[in-house]
Design a protein around this motif. Sequence first.
Motif, PDB file in Angstrom:
ATOM      1  N   VAL A  86       0.798  -1.190  -0.020  1.00 36.25           N
ATOM      2  CA  VAL A  86       0.120  -0.100  -0.142  1.00 36.25           C
ATOM      3  C   VAL A  86       0.924   1.324   0.033  1.00 36.25           C
ATOM      4  CG1 VAL A  86      -1.625   1.290   1.263  1.00 36.25           C
ATOM      5  CG2 VAL A  86      -2.093  -1.219   1.150  1.00 36.25           C
ATOM      6  N   GLY A  87       1.876   1.352   0.808  1.00 35.53           N
ATOM      7  CA  GLY A  87       2.618   2.573   1.085  1.00 35.53           C
ATOM      8  C   GLY A  87       3.887   2.485   0.123  1.00 35.53           C
ATOM      9  N   ASP A  88       4.355   1.591  -0.219  1.00 40.35           N
ATOM     10  CA  ASP A  88       5.644   1.465  -0.984  1.00 40.35           C
ATOM     11  C   ASP A  88       5.317   1.050  -2.409  1.00 40.35           C
ATOM     12  OD1 ASP A  88       7.168   2.122   1.297  1.00 40.35           O
ATOM     13  OD2 ASP A  88       6.913   0.047   1.966  1.00 40.35           O
ATOM     14  N   ALA A  89       6.483   1.358  -3.205  1.00 37.38           N
ATOM     15  CA  ALA A  89       6.384   0.804  -4.940  1.00 37.38           C
ATOM     16  C   ALA A  89       6.804  -0.429  -4.941  1.00 37.38           C
ATOM     17  CB  ALA A  89       7.075   1.902  -5.742  1.00 37.38           C
ATOM     18  N   LEU A  90       6.156  -1.340  -4.327  1.00 34.98           N
ATOM     19  CA  LEU A  90       6.670  -2.779  -4.406  1.00 34.98           C
ATOM     20  C   LEU A  90       5.513  -3.854  -4.618  1.00 34.98           C
ATOM     21  CD1 LEU A  90       8.818  -4.863  -3.369  1.00 34.98           C
ATOM     22  CD2 LEU A  90       7.940  -4.388  -1.054  1.00 34.98           C
TER      23      LEU A  90
END
Length: 381
Positions: A86-90
């Motif tokens: 949700v919070g990271d480009a992963l």
Amino acid sequence: MQLKEVPALFMRGGTSNALIFLQCDLPEEPQARDQVILSAMGSPDPYGRQLDGMGGGISSLSKVCILAPPSRDDADLDYTFGQVSVGDALIDYGGNCGNMSSAVGPAALDLGLIACPPDGEATVRIHNTNTGKIIESRFPVCAGQLEPGGDLAIDGVAGTAAPIRLSFLDPGGTKTGALLPTGRAVDRIELPDGRVVHASLVDAANPCVFVDAADLGKTGAEDPGTLEADTEFMAAMEAIRCIGSTRMGMTADLHAAAAMPSIPKVAIVAPPVDCTTLAGKVVPAGKVSVMVRMLSMERPHRAVPITGSVCLALACRTPGTLPHKFCTTTKGPITISHPSGTILVDGDVDTSGEAPRAVSGSVFRTARKLFSGTVHYVAED
């Protein structure tokens, strides 16, 4: 920047939602493919809500499935699962999602990847590329698609739907090659603050670390909000997960383990106790076999991942493990108590050899197509 589109299905599978793509509709180059998916899902989002995409702001609602023709002769199709941060480009492709596995067979019918009789029961052999394992999916079909109605209710989902039986075949050693990767039924883990906890490191369907809830001052009946608010507990569970990853040989060090947040899953387990579900329903201890509170992507899960429940059921059938010690059901299906209610799972373990071997794990879920068409994403010029 350009606004582009790609064909997709949006489906519920069990207690999860995901965008489902055909592999041929996505870019071949992995980085370009992931950029399409991240934009479509609305990640990364510093506000944690994915309002600019199709994600739902929590791990169970931030998933993608990629389907393709089979790459092996014993399967009907290939299925790759991606856990979108949700919070990271992963996007973590390290493990499978059992909940979304229930939607894969019906989605393959809808997308024309497989054929089956217009009515009756479909049997689909799914090759999960994340684990290299086969999942057999059986579900009723009407007019060439998943039967839209049924009487199976699962905790965490309102209403009823047609049952989908998932059988995880030879599910042991998905990432490590062994049901008990350390060769031990219980491991002693020392935390950075000097505390010692006991855990069973089990690899089946998805690798999991099962921690004795009492070692962390818990009963296994806590709700997700209470667990998440306990910052000391959350930090301890992430430390245990990372240590478990290195002990299982999945990662070389703690830094590498922290960079792969989707697996192993980590959970507290305990003997049955009375508890209250998120819907306010009281589940008596006498109605369940074992308690579990599992974390996914470093947050307490509101139910229990299907692969995690299958792994737990197989651990309950493996002598010496903590789940085996706590489980009150010695034969037949196992009723697991989780924050949203209960789930019935079965597991078969062969203990006749030098090391235990997971034969199969089965669970019933439901699924529903929510929309089909095109999903829009932002691409660089």
